[in-house]
Write a protein that holds these residues in place. Structure first.
Motif, mmCIF file in Angstrom:
data_model
loop_
_atom_site.group_PDB
_atom_site.id
_atom_site.type_symbol
_atom_site.label_atom_id
_atom_site.label_comp_id
_atom_site.label_asym_id
_atom_site.label_seq_id
_atom_site.Cartn_x
_atom_site.Cartn_y
_atom_site.Cartn_z
ATOM 1 N N PRO A 1 36.228 -53.968 99.534
ATOM 2 C CA PRO A 1 37.345 -54.408 100.358
ATOM 3 C C PRO A 1 37.221 -55.877 100.725
ATOM 4 C CG PRO A 1 35.791 -53.139 101.650
ATOM 5 C CD PRO A 1 35.325 -53.076 100.235
ATOM 6 N N ARG A 2 38.357 -56.540 100.848
ATOM 7 C CA ARG A 2 38.340 -57.921 101.307
ATOM 8 C C ARG A 2 38.000 -57.935 102.803
ATOM 9 N NH1 ARG A 2 41.726 -61.736 97.993
ATOM 10 N NH2 ARG A 2 41.873 -60.653 96.027
ATOM 11 N N ILE A 3 37.348 -59.026 103.240
ATOM 12 C CA ILE A 3 36.938 -59.041 104.648
ATOM 13 C C ILE A 3 38.119 -59.137 105.594
ATOM 14 C CG2 ILE A 3 34.602 -59.892 104.258
ATOM 15 C CD1 ILE A 3 35.655 -62.636 105.094
ATOM 16 N N THR A 4 39.300 -59.524 105.058
ATOM 17 C CA THR A 4 40.494 -59.508 105.916
ATOM 18 C C THR A 4 40.890 -58.064 106.243
ATOM 19 O OG1 THR A 4 41.766 -59.678 103.876
ATOM 20 C CG2 THR A 4 41.487 -61.689 105.157
ATOM 21 N N GLU A 5 40.384 -57.117 105.429
ATOM 22 C CA GLU A 5 40.655 -55.700 105.712
ATOM 23 C C GLU A 5 39.493 -55.077 106.481
ATOM 24 O OE1 GLU A 5 41.002 -54.360 101.714
ATOM 25 O OE2 GLU A 5 42.800 -55.550 101.365
ATOM 26 N N ARG A 6 38.269 -55.331 105.988
ATOM 27 C CA ARG A 6 37.087 -54.769 106.644
ATOM 28 C C ARG A 6 35.943 -55.761 106.497
ATOM 29 N NH1 ARG A 6 36.410 -49.963 103.990
ATOM 30 N NH2 ARG A 6 34.330 -50.300 103.211
ATOM 31 N N GLY A 7 35.561 -56.381 107.593
ATOM 32 C CA GLY A 7 34.505 -57.389 107.531
ATOM 33 C C GLY A 7 33.449 -57.142 108.579
ATOM 34 N N VAL A 15 37.798 -65.700 108.335
ATOM 35 C CA VAL A 15 36.807 -66.743 108.076
ATOM 36 C C VAL A 15 37.567 -68.053 108.043
ATOM 37 C CG1 VAL A 15 35.149 -67.675 106.425
ATOM 38 C CG2 VAL A 15 35.320 -65.212 106.760
ATOM 39 N N GLN A 16 37.197 -68.977 108.895
ATOM 40 C CA GLN A 16 37.959 -70.216 108.974
ATOM 41 C C GLN A 16 37.008 -71.412 108.935
ATOM 42 O OE1 GLN A 16 40.451 -72.030 108.253
ATOM 43 N NE2 GLN A 16 41.939 -70.856 109.414
ATOM 44 N N ASN A 17 37.501 -72.487 108.419
ATOM 45 C CA ASN A 17 36.729 -73.715 108.309
ATOM 46 C C ASN A 17 36.570 -74.350 109.695
ATOM 47 O OD1 ASN A 17 36.363 -76.580 108.009
ATOM 48 N ND2 ASN A 17 36.766 -76.296 105.840
ATOM 49 N N ALA A 189 39.002 -63.481 91.679
ATOM 50 C CA ALA A 189 39.588 -63.126 92.978
ATOM 51 C C ALA A 189 39.543 -64.319 93.923
ATOM 52 C CB ALA A 189 38.841 -61.939 93.586
ATOM 53 N N CYS A 190 38.694 -65.298 93.617
ATOM 54 C CA CYS A 190 38.688 -66.547 94.385
ATOM 55 C C CYS A 190 38.693 -67.704 93.371
ATOM 56 C CB CYS A 190 37.466 -66.606 95.312
ATOM 57 S SG CYS A 190 35.924 -66.980 94.449
ATOM 58 N N HIS A 191 38.560 -68.927 93.872
ATOM 59 C CA HIS A 191 38.684 -70.086 92.976
ATOM 60 C C HIS A 191 37.341 -70.640 92.500
ATOM 61 C CE1 HIS A 191 42.971 -70.225 93.269
ATOM 62 N NE2 HIS A 191 42.917 -70.264 94.595
ATOM 63 N N HIS A 192 36.277 -69.851 92.670
ATOM 64 C CA HIS A 192 34.967 -70.323 92.207
ATOM 65 C C HIS A 192 34.970 -70.637 90.694
ATOM 66 C CE1 HIS A 192 30.663 -70.832 92.007
ATOM 67 N NE2 HIS A 192 30.490 -69.770 91.259
ATOM 68 N N PRO A 193 35.521 -69.749 89.858
ATOM 69 C CA PRO A 193 35.544 -70.089 88.423
ATOM 70 C C PRO A 193 36.392 -71.321 88.129
ATOM 71 C CG PRO A 193 36.021 -67.758 88.769
ATOM 72 C CD PRO A 193 36.079 -68.407 90.115
ATOM 73 N N ASP A 194 37.530 -71.475 88.814
ATOM 74 C CA ASP A 194 38.420 -72.617 88.562
ATOM 75 C C ASP A 194 37.693 -73.933 88.853
ATOM 76 O OD1 ASP A 194 39.680 -70.226 89.209
ATOM 77 O OD2 ASP A 194 41.541 -71.179 89.734
ATOM 78 N N GLY A 195 37.025 -73.957 90.021
ATOM 79 C CA GLY A 195 36.325 -75.180 90.414
ATOM 80 C C GLY A 195 35.180 -75.503 89.467
ATOM 81 N N THR A 196 34.477 -74.461 89.034
ATOM 82 C CA THR A 196 33.358 -74.681 88.111
ATOM 83 C C THR A 196 33.880 -75.208 86.773
ATOM 84 O OG1 THR A 196 32.213 -72.855 89.204
ATOM 85 C CG2 THR A 196 31.330 -73.573 87.086
ATOM 86 N N ALA A 197 34.997 -74.653 86.309
ATOM 87 C CA ALA A 197 35.590 -75.113 85.043
ATOM 88 C C ALA A 197 36.027 -76.569 85.151
ATOM 89 C CB ALA A 197 36.777 -74.222 84.673
ATOM 90 N N ARG A 198 36.598 -76.932 86.297
ATOM 91 C CA ARG A 198 37.047 -78.323 86.505
ATOM 92 C C ARG A 198 35.844 -79.270 86.450
ATOM 93 N NH1 ARG A 198 40.477 -77.440 90.371
ATOM 94 N NH2 ARG A 198 38.860 -77.105 91.897
#
Ligand code: SF4
Length: 242
Positions: A1-7, A15-17, A189-198
């Motif tokens: 589950p995403r933490i916005t549902e169950r964290g 989770v905020q910056n 599900a997040c942008h980790h792969p996108d950033g790594t590819a960039r």
């Protein structure tokens, strides 16, 4: 589950910056006009910027968006490269970086973005290609491996980049990296792969001459002391997580 549902403690969790929350608090106290006194019209306000230049220790400064990178990288040399935005960011030749400003509108023209607000300028005696390969290996190992791009794509890209860095690339290696970078982008599900590819793509463009040198068994790096930081105690292999 995403933490916005169950964290945390089983409850939906935000989770905020911390930097964003600090800005929100100050805007609540002083108003939006106050916040817009600095920055650009499209990207108002200030941000924390972490800068590590050739002389060593990183420093963190609060700067207005739109600030010329030349002012932040005052001692950078024409033969250096600058990593803009951190490990999900982009490498650019220093000559190109110093013409830009610290905002996404300006950086987008060069294929970069503000990202985590990190500027790294390795000294000319380091091989940024070898260091990039080490960081990509770190990024590949730092995912939970829950999505296809992180499970299959990033480890392959990391291995290929190591091949390139040690001068053992095959005819297909760079084409494979480009293909995998395209395949992983937008698929996690997040942008980790996108950033790594960039990060990987920008390295192969900015260090194209160094890639050719490595193919011939040469390297411009004369110091083996790593410049790009990797957290102490990070996993070195998949088994380290077991
Ligand atoms: S794409 Fe994001 S959520 Fe999915 S495994 Fe990779 S790091 Fe984890």
């Amino acid at each position: 589950p995403r933490i916005t549902e169950r964290g945390l403690l089983g409850a939906p969790t935000l989770v905020q910056n911390a930097e964003t929350l600090a800005h929100v608090a100050l805007i609540a106290r002083h108003g939006p006009r106050w916040f817009r006194q600095v920055g650009t019209a499209a990207e108002p306000g200030s941000m924390l910027c972490t800068i590590r230049r050739a002389d060593g220790a990183p420093r963190v400064v609060e700067v207005p968006l739109g600030m010329p990178l030349k002012a932040l990288l005052s001692d950078v040399r024409a033969d250096q490269a600058v990593l803009i935005g951190g490990y999900h960011g982009s490498w650019l030749p220093a000559t190109e970086a110093v013409r830009l400003t610290l905002d996404n509108q300006s950086l987008a023209a060069a294929g970069a973005r503000v990202g985590a607000g990190i500027l790294l300028a390795p000294p000319p005696d380091r091989c940024a290609l070898i260091e990039t390969a080490a960081v990509v290996r770190y990024l590949a190992l730092e995912s939970a491996g829950q999505c296809g791009p992180c499970l299959n794509g990033l480890p392959r890209m990391a291995a290929a980049l190591t091949e390139i860095a040690v001068g053992r690339q095959r005819g297909q290696t760079q084409a494979d990296v480009e293909r995998w970078a395209g395949l992983v982008t937008g698929r996690g599900a997040c942008h980790h792969p996108d950033g790594t590819a960039r990060f990987v793509r920008s390295a192969l463009i900015t260090f194209a001459a160094e890639v050719s040198r490595h193919q011939r068994g040469q390297c411009t790096g004369t110091s083996k002391r790593p410049f790009l930081p990797i957290p102490h105690g990070s996993a070195r292999t998949e088994e380290d997580w077991m």
